[in-house]
Scaffold this motif. Sequence first.
Motif, PDB file in Angstrom:
ATOM      1  N   ASP A   1       0.820  -1.217   0.000  1.00 60.01           N
ATOM      2  CA  ASP A   1       0.000   0.000   0.000  1.00 60.01           C
ATOM      3  C   ASP A   1       0.851   1.262   0.000  1.00 60.01           C
ATOM      4  O   ASP A   1       0.484   2.264  -0.627  1.00 60.01           O
ATOM      5  CB  ASP A   1      -0.930   0.016   1.218  1.00 60.01           C
ATOM      6  CG  ASP A   1      -2.116  -0.922   1.053  1.00 60.01           C
ATOM      7  OD1 ASP A   1      -2.615  -1.034  -0.076  1.00 60.01           O
ATOM      8  OD2 ASP A   1      -2.526  -1.550   2.036  1.00 60.01           O
TER       9      ASP A   1
ATOM     10  N   SER B   1       2.188  -7.757  -3.926  1.00 58.27           N
ATOM     11  CA  SER B   1       0.796  -8.214  -3.835  1.00 58.27           C
ATOM     12  C   SER B   1       0.241  -8.387  -5.249  1.00 58.27           C
ATOM     13  O   SER B   1      -0.356  -7.461  -5.811  1.00 58.27           O
ATOM     14  CB  SER B   1      -0.040  -7.199  -3.046  1.00 58.27           C
ATOM     15  OG  SER B   1      -1.384  -7.620  -2.951  1.00 58.27           O
TER      16      SER B   1
ATOM     17  N   PHE C   1      -3.218  -7.035  -6.425  1.00 57.01           N
ATOM     18  CA  PHE C   1      -3.496  -5.655  -6.018  1.00 57.01           C
ATOM     19  C   PHE C   1      -4.103  -4.902  -7.206  1.00 57.01           C
ATOM     20  O   PHE C   1      -3.402  -4.292  -8.011  1.00 57.01           O
ATOM     21  CB  PHE C   1      -2.204  -5.001  -5.557  1.00 57.01           C
ATOM     22  CG  PHE C   1      -2.371  -3.735  -4.749  1.00 57.01           C
ATOM     23  CD1 PHE C   1      -3.581  -3.062  -4.672  1.00 57.01           C
ATOM     24  CD2 PHE C   1      -1.290  -3.215  -4.057  1.00 57.01           C
ATOM     25  CE1 PHE C   1      -3.721  -1.903  -3.929  1.00 57.01           C
ATOM     26  CE2 PHE C   1      -1.410  -2.058  -3.307  1.00 57.01           C
ATOM     27  CZ  PHE C   1      -2.626  -1.398  -3.246  1.00 57.01           C
TER      28      PHE C   1
END
Length: 259
Positions: free
Chosen positions: A181, A210, A213
């Motif tokens: 993030d 990820s 994502f």
Amino acid sequence: MAQVINPEFAKAYRKRGDAFRDLGNYEAAVKNYVRASEFYPEYKEAYVSLGDAYHKLSKYEQAVDAYTKAILLDPRDAELYIHRAAIYGSLGNHAEEADDFSRAIQLDPDNISNYGKRGAVCMLLEKYEQAIEDYTQLITVKPRFYWAYVIRGDAYAALGRYEEAIRDYTTFIRVHPEYPDTFNNRGKAYGAIGDSEKAISDFTRAITLSPEFAEAYANRGEMYERIGNHEKAVQDLRIAARLGDPYAQSFLDSLSILW
């Protein structure tokens, strides 16, 4: 008939309430704490225990009322405001939550954690300047509390202060490079200042960390389109759409019109 004031009876009821609380029987605990407050209406601790029991039962309005009674008895006890703030948070009353943290800070300015708590609430209220002030105060005292840099970075980004946001995200990433993030957020900040190359690099790091994502694929696709790499843009946006990003499909539709 007037209620008999008997502090010893009140303490006995509170003690029995604590026993029920320890057994997880909060309904019975409430009944005993209420009796304690009836026998001794100025028994602050009975209202505190009552508020905590109501909170456990998700009876938030009653919990607020109990803590308010405790505060009326001892308005200079910072911990009471902190506990009531948490209950206001459970109710979604974030303005009152922030006010209680402010009062706690006034009474106990050395409790630095309250700045972080108020800062988090200010983010929910979109009071980004105050959030920045609070997290700056926290960072000044605890410079290794690295999550504060992330949230302050988010506040800077919300205000369009992207260079400062990038600085804070970078401080966090140097210590914790494992969070996708943060790369995604820094990538958006780089994109906002026109540095598409660094933005793409950050979105790629986020995707590596990820692979599902969706937002990072959508963001990278947008950057590829910005630099004229239509093929890679479409590829990323299709992946993002397949993963459920709502923005990606609308962007793809707009590109199909243009192309």
